[in-house]
Design a protein around this motif. Structure first.
Motif, short mmCIF file in Angstrom:
data_model
loop_
_atom_site.label_atom_id
_atom_site.label_comp_id
_atom_site.label_asym_id
_atom_site.label_seq_id
_atom_site.Cartn_x
_atom_site.Cartn_y
_atom_site.Cartn_z
N PRO A 104 -10.68 -12.58 -1.60
CA PRO A 104 -9.33 -13.13 -1.41
C PRO A 104 -8.44 -12.87 -2.62
O PRO A 104 -8.95 -12.79 -3.75
N PRO A 105 -7.13 -12.73 -2.37
CA PRO A 105 -6.52 -12.67 -1.05
C PRO A 105 -6.69 -11.30 -0.41
O PRO A 105 -6.82 -10.30 -1.11
N LEU A 106 -6.69 -11.27 0.94
CA LEU A 106 -6.76 -10.00 1.64
C LEU A 106 -5.43 -9.27 1.49
O LEU A 106 -4.39 -9.89 1.23
N LEU A 107 -5.47 -7.96 1.70
CA LEU A 107 -4.27 -7.14 1.63
C LEU A 107 -4.01 -6.48 2.98
O LEU A 107 -4.96 -6.13 3.69
N VAL A 108 -2.76 -6.32 3.32
CA VAL A 108 -2.42 -5.64 4.56
C VAL A 108 -2.82 -4.18 4.48
O VAL A 108 -2.94 -3.60 3.39
N ASN A 109 -3.07 -3.60 5.66
CA ASN A 109 -3.38 -2.18 5.82
C ASN A 109 -4.73 -1.76 5.20
O ASN A 109 -4.93 -0.59 4.89
N ILE A 110 -5.61 -2.70 5.04
CA ILE A 110 -6.99 -2.41 4.62
C ILE A 110 -7.92 -2.92 5.72
O ILE A 110 -7.76 -4.03 6.23
N HIS A 111 -8.91 -2.10 6.08
CA HIS A 111 -9.84 -2.47 7.14
C HIS A 111 -11.00 -3.27 6.55
O HIS A 111 -11.71 -2.78 5.68
N PRO A 126 -19.76 4.20 2.45
CA PRO A 126 -18.41 4.76 2.56
C PRO A 126 -17.39 3.65 2.78
O PRO A 126 -17.72 2.54 3.19
N THR A 127 -16.14 3.95 2.48
CA THR A 127 -15.08 2.97 2.66
C THR A 127 -14.96 2.60 4.14
O THR A 127 -14.89 3.49 5.00
N PRO A 128 -14.97 1.31 4.46
CA PRO A 128 -14.86 0.91 5.88
C PRO A 128 -13.57 1.43 6.51
O PRO A 128 -12.50 1.39 5.90
N ASP A 129 -13.70 1.94 7.71
CA ASP A 129 -12.53 2.39 8.47
C ASP A 129 -12.61 1.79 9.87
O ASP A 129 -13.40 0.89 10.14
N THR A 130 -11.78 2.30 10.75
CA THR A 130 -11.69 1.69 12.08
C THR A 130 -12.94 1.94 12.94
O THR A 130 -13.05 1.38 14.03
N THR A 131 -13.89 2.76 12.47
CA THR A 131 -15.14 2.92 13.20
C THR A 131 -16.07 1.74 12.93
O THR A 131 -17.07 1.57 13.64
N TRP A 132 -15.77 0.91 11.91
CA TRP A 132 -16.56 -0.27 11.61
C TRP A 132 -16.08 -1.43 12.48
O TRP A 132 -14.89 -1.53 12.83
N ILE A 133 -17.01 -2.35 12.83
CA ILE A 133 -16.60 -3.60 13.44
C ILE A 133 -15.81 -4.37 12.39
O ILE A 133 -16.31 -4.65 11.29
N GLY A 134 -14.54 -4.67 12.67
CA GLY A 134 -13.70 -5.33 11.69
C GLY A 134 -12.25 -5.33 12.14
O GLY A 134 -11.94 -5.11 13.32
N HIS A 135 -11.35 -5.53 11.18
CA HIS A 135 -9.94 -5.66 11.54
C HIS A 135 -9.05 -5.25 10.37
O HIS A 135 -9.41 -5.41 9.20
N GLU A 190 0.55 -8.66 0.59
CA GLU A 190 0.74 -7.21 0.49
C GLU A 190 0.80 -6.81 -0.96
O GLU A 190 1.28 -7.57 -1.81
N ALA A 191 0.27 -5.64 -1.24
CA ALA A 191 0.32 -5.12 -2.62
C ALA A 191 1.72 -4.56 -2.87
O ALA A 191 2.23 -3.75 -2.08
N ARG A 192 2.35 -5.00 -3.96
CA ARG A 192 3.71 -4.55 -4.30
C ARG A 192 3.67 -3.75 -5.59
O ARG A 192 2.89 -4.03 -6.50
N THR A 193 4.52 -2.74 -5.67
CA THR A 193 4.62 -1.92 -6.88
C THR A 193 5.74 -2.45 -7.77
O THR A 193 6.77 -2.93 -7.28
N HIS A 194 5.50 -2.38 -9.07
CA HIS A 194 6.50 -2.83 -10.05
C HIS A 194 6.60 -1.79 -11.15
O HIS A 194 5.60 -1.23 -11.60
N LEU A 195 7.82 -1.52 -11.59
CA LEU A 195 8.03 -0.61 -12.72
C LEU A 195 7.91 -1.41 -14.01
O LEU A 195 8.59 -2.42 -14.20
N VAL A 196 6.99 -0.97 -14.89
CA VAL A 196 6.79 -1.65 -16.17
C VAL A 196 7.03 -0.66 -17.30
O VAL A 196 6.96 0.56 -17.12
N CYS A 197 7.31 -1.19 -18.47
CA CYS A 197 7.65 -0.34 -19.61
C CYS A 197 6.56 -0.33 -20.68
O CYS A 197 6.86 -0.15 -21.87
#
Length: 328
Positions: free
Chosen positions: A171-178, A236-245, A312-319
């Protein structure tokens, strides 16, 4: 067979012996499960209220002092003295065992299934002694259909432990990851005796229906015959061939339930609770055999995962870089 029993009770010199089986049962319910009778006498004592107690407790008394009748399953063979079940125990029906001037007759009905011995009872008299044994039922031929009917009832009352359901994520889960989903459901067995025959009743998980609590997805549910499996390092990285969501959207903050924005502008959806409905198919087999017979019934259990939060994972510009050096 009842005619033979009556003749034995009324004719001079004609007496009856019994070939004892291993199980005694209740006359009220031929399919009910009763305790194993006393090893020495193989008789079953039944209280007036219908409760069962096995063992020797003296004439007409239980361990609690309650009066009892005695029941026995046995095959009837006209032979020796038939005046008390206790005396019958020592009688053998080996060839030549019957004394002279007695009549020997044994009825063994044709049977394509398993033969269940006749049921007898000794009623308790008011003086604490037992009356002569009475035959309550004839021998019965137990067919696969009979067993299936009783097995269905036993299966419907079977308690199946609810299996664990897991959506594997940190946790926390992220969108667009199986994320993999799996359960620990395994076959559940119970040994019992039905109609005098020892059986194993089995509940076998055969279908899994997941509800991922994702109203923003068109694939919120998944039905499969695969229990799924967890991810392990090196896999291997889980994809949509795995039982999951895969969660693809969070919803609109402050509009959709449990979706909100924190002080840094990050959007979260909380209280996500996936559920798993497991369907269990019933089967049974006679102990000592390897053939399973399907019971035409199923049971279901419902499992829930621990509540989850997704963002959701967000990108930030840092210096500055990872070492703290300023880059802009």
């Amino acid at each position: 067979m009842r005619e033979i029993a009556k003749l034995a009770a009324t004719s001079l010199g004609l007496m009856t012996a019994l070939v004892l089986p291993s199980v005694a049962t209740s006359p009220a319910d031929e399919g009910s499960i009763w305790s194993r009778a006393d090893e020495a006498t193989d008789t079953m004592q039944v209280g007036r209220e219908g409760d069962a107690h096995a063992g020797n407790t003296g004439p007409g008394k239980s361990t609690s002092g309650q009066s009892q009748d005695r029941y026995l399953r046995a095959d009837a063979t006209a032979c020796l003295t038939f005046d008390d079940l206790e005396a019958v125990q020592a009688i053998t029906t080996a060839p030549g065992a019957c004394p002279q001037n007695t009549t020997e007759a044994q009825i063994t009905p044709a049977c394509d299934g398993t033969r269940l011995h006749a049921l007898w009872v000794q009623r308790l008299r008011k003086d604490g002694t037992y009356a002569n044994p009475e035959q309550l039922t004839d021998d019965q031929c137990i067919t696969p259909t009979d067993l299936t009917t009783q097995a269905r009832h036993a299966f419907r009352t079977l308690h199946i432990p609810t299996p664990t359901a897991t959506l594997q994520a940190t946790p926390p889960l992220l969108v667009n990851i199986h994320y993999p989903a799996y359960t620990t459901a395994t076959p559940h067995d119970r040994d019992t005796t039905l109609l005098g025959i020892p059986l194993t009743i089995r509940a076998e998980p055969t279908r899994y229906t997941w509800d991922f609590d994702d109203p923003h997805s068109t694939s919120n549910t998944l039905t499969t015959t695969d229990p799924g499996h967890p991810w392990h390092p090196g896999d291997p990285t889980p994809d949509t061939t795995w039982i999951g969501h895969t969660y693809t959207r969070l919803g609109t903050p402050d509009t959709d339930p449990h979706t909100h924005t924190d002080t840094h502008g990050n959007v979260y959806r909380t209280h996500i609770t996936p559920t798993l409905t497991t369907t269990w198919q019933g089967r049974y087999r006679i102990q000592g055999t390897s053939t399973w017979t399907t019971i035409p019934d199923t049971l279901t259990t419902t499992s829930t995962t621990t509540p989850l939060t997704i963002t959701e994972a967000r990108t930030h510009l840092v210096c500055q870089d990872l070492h703290g050096n300023r880059t802009c």
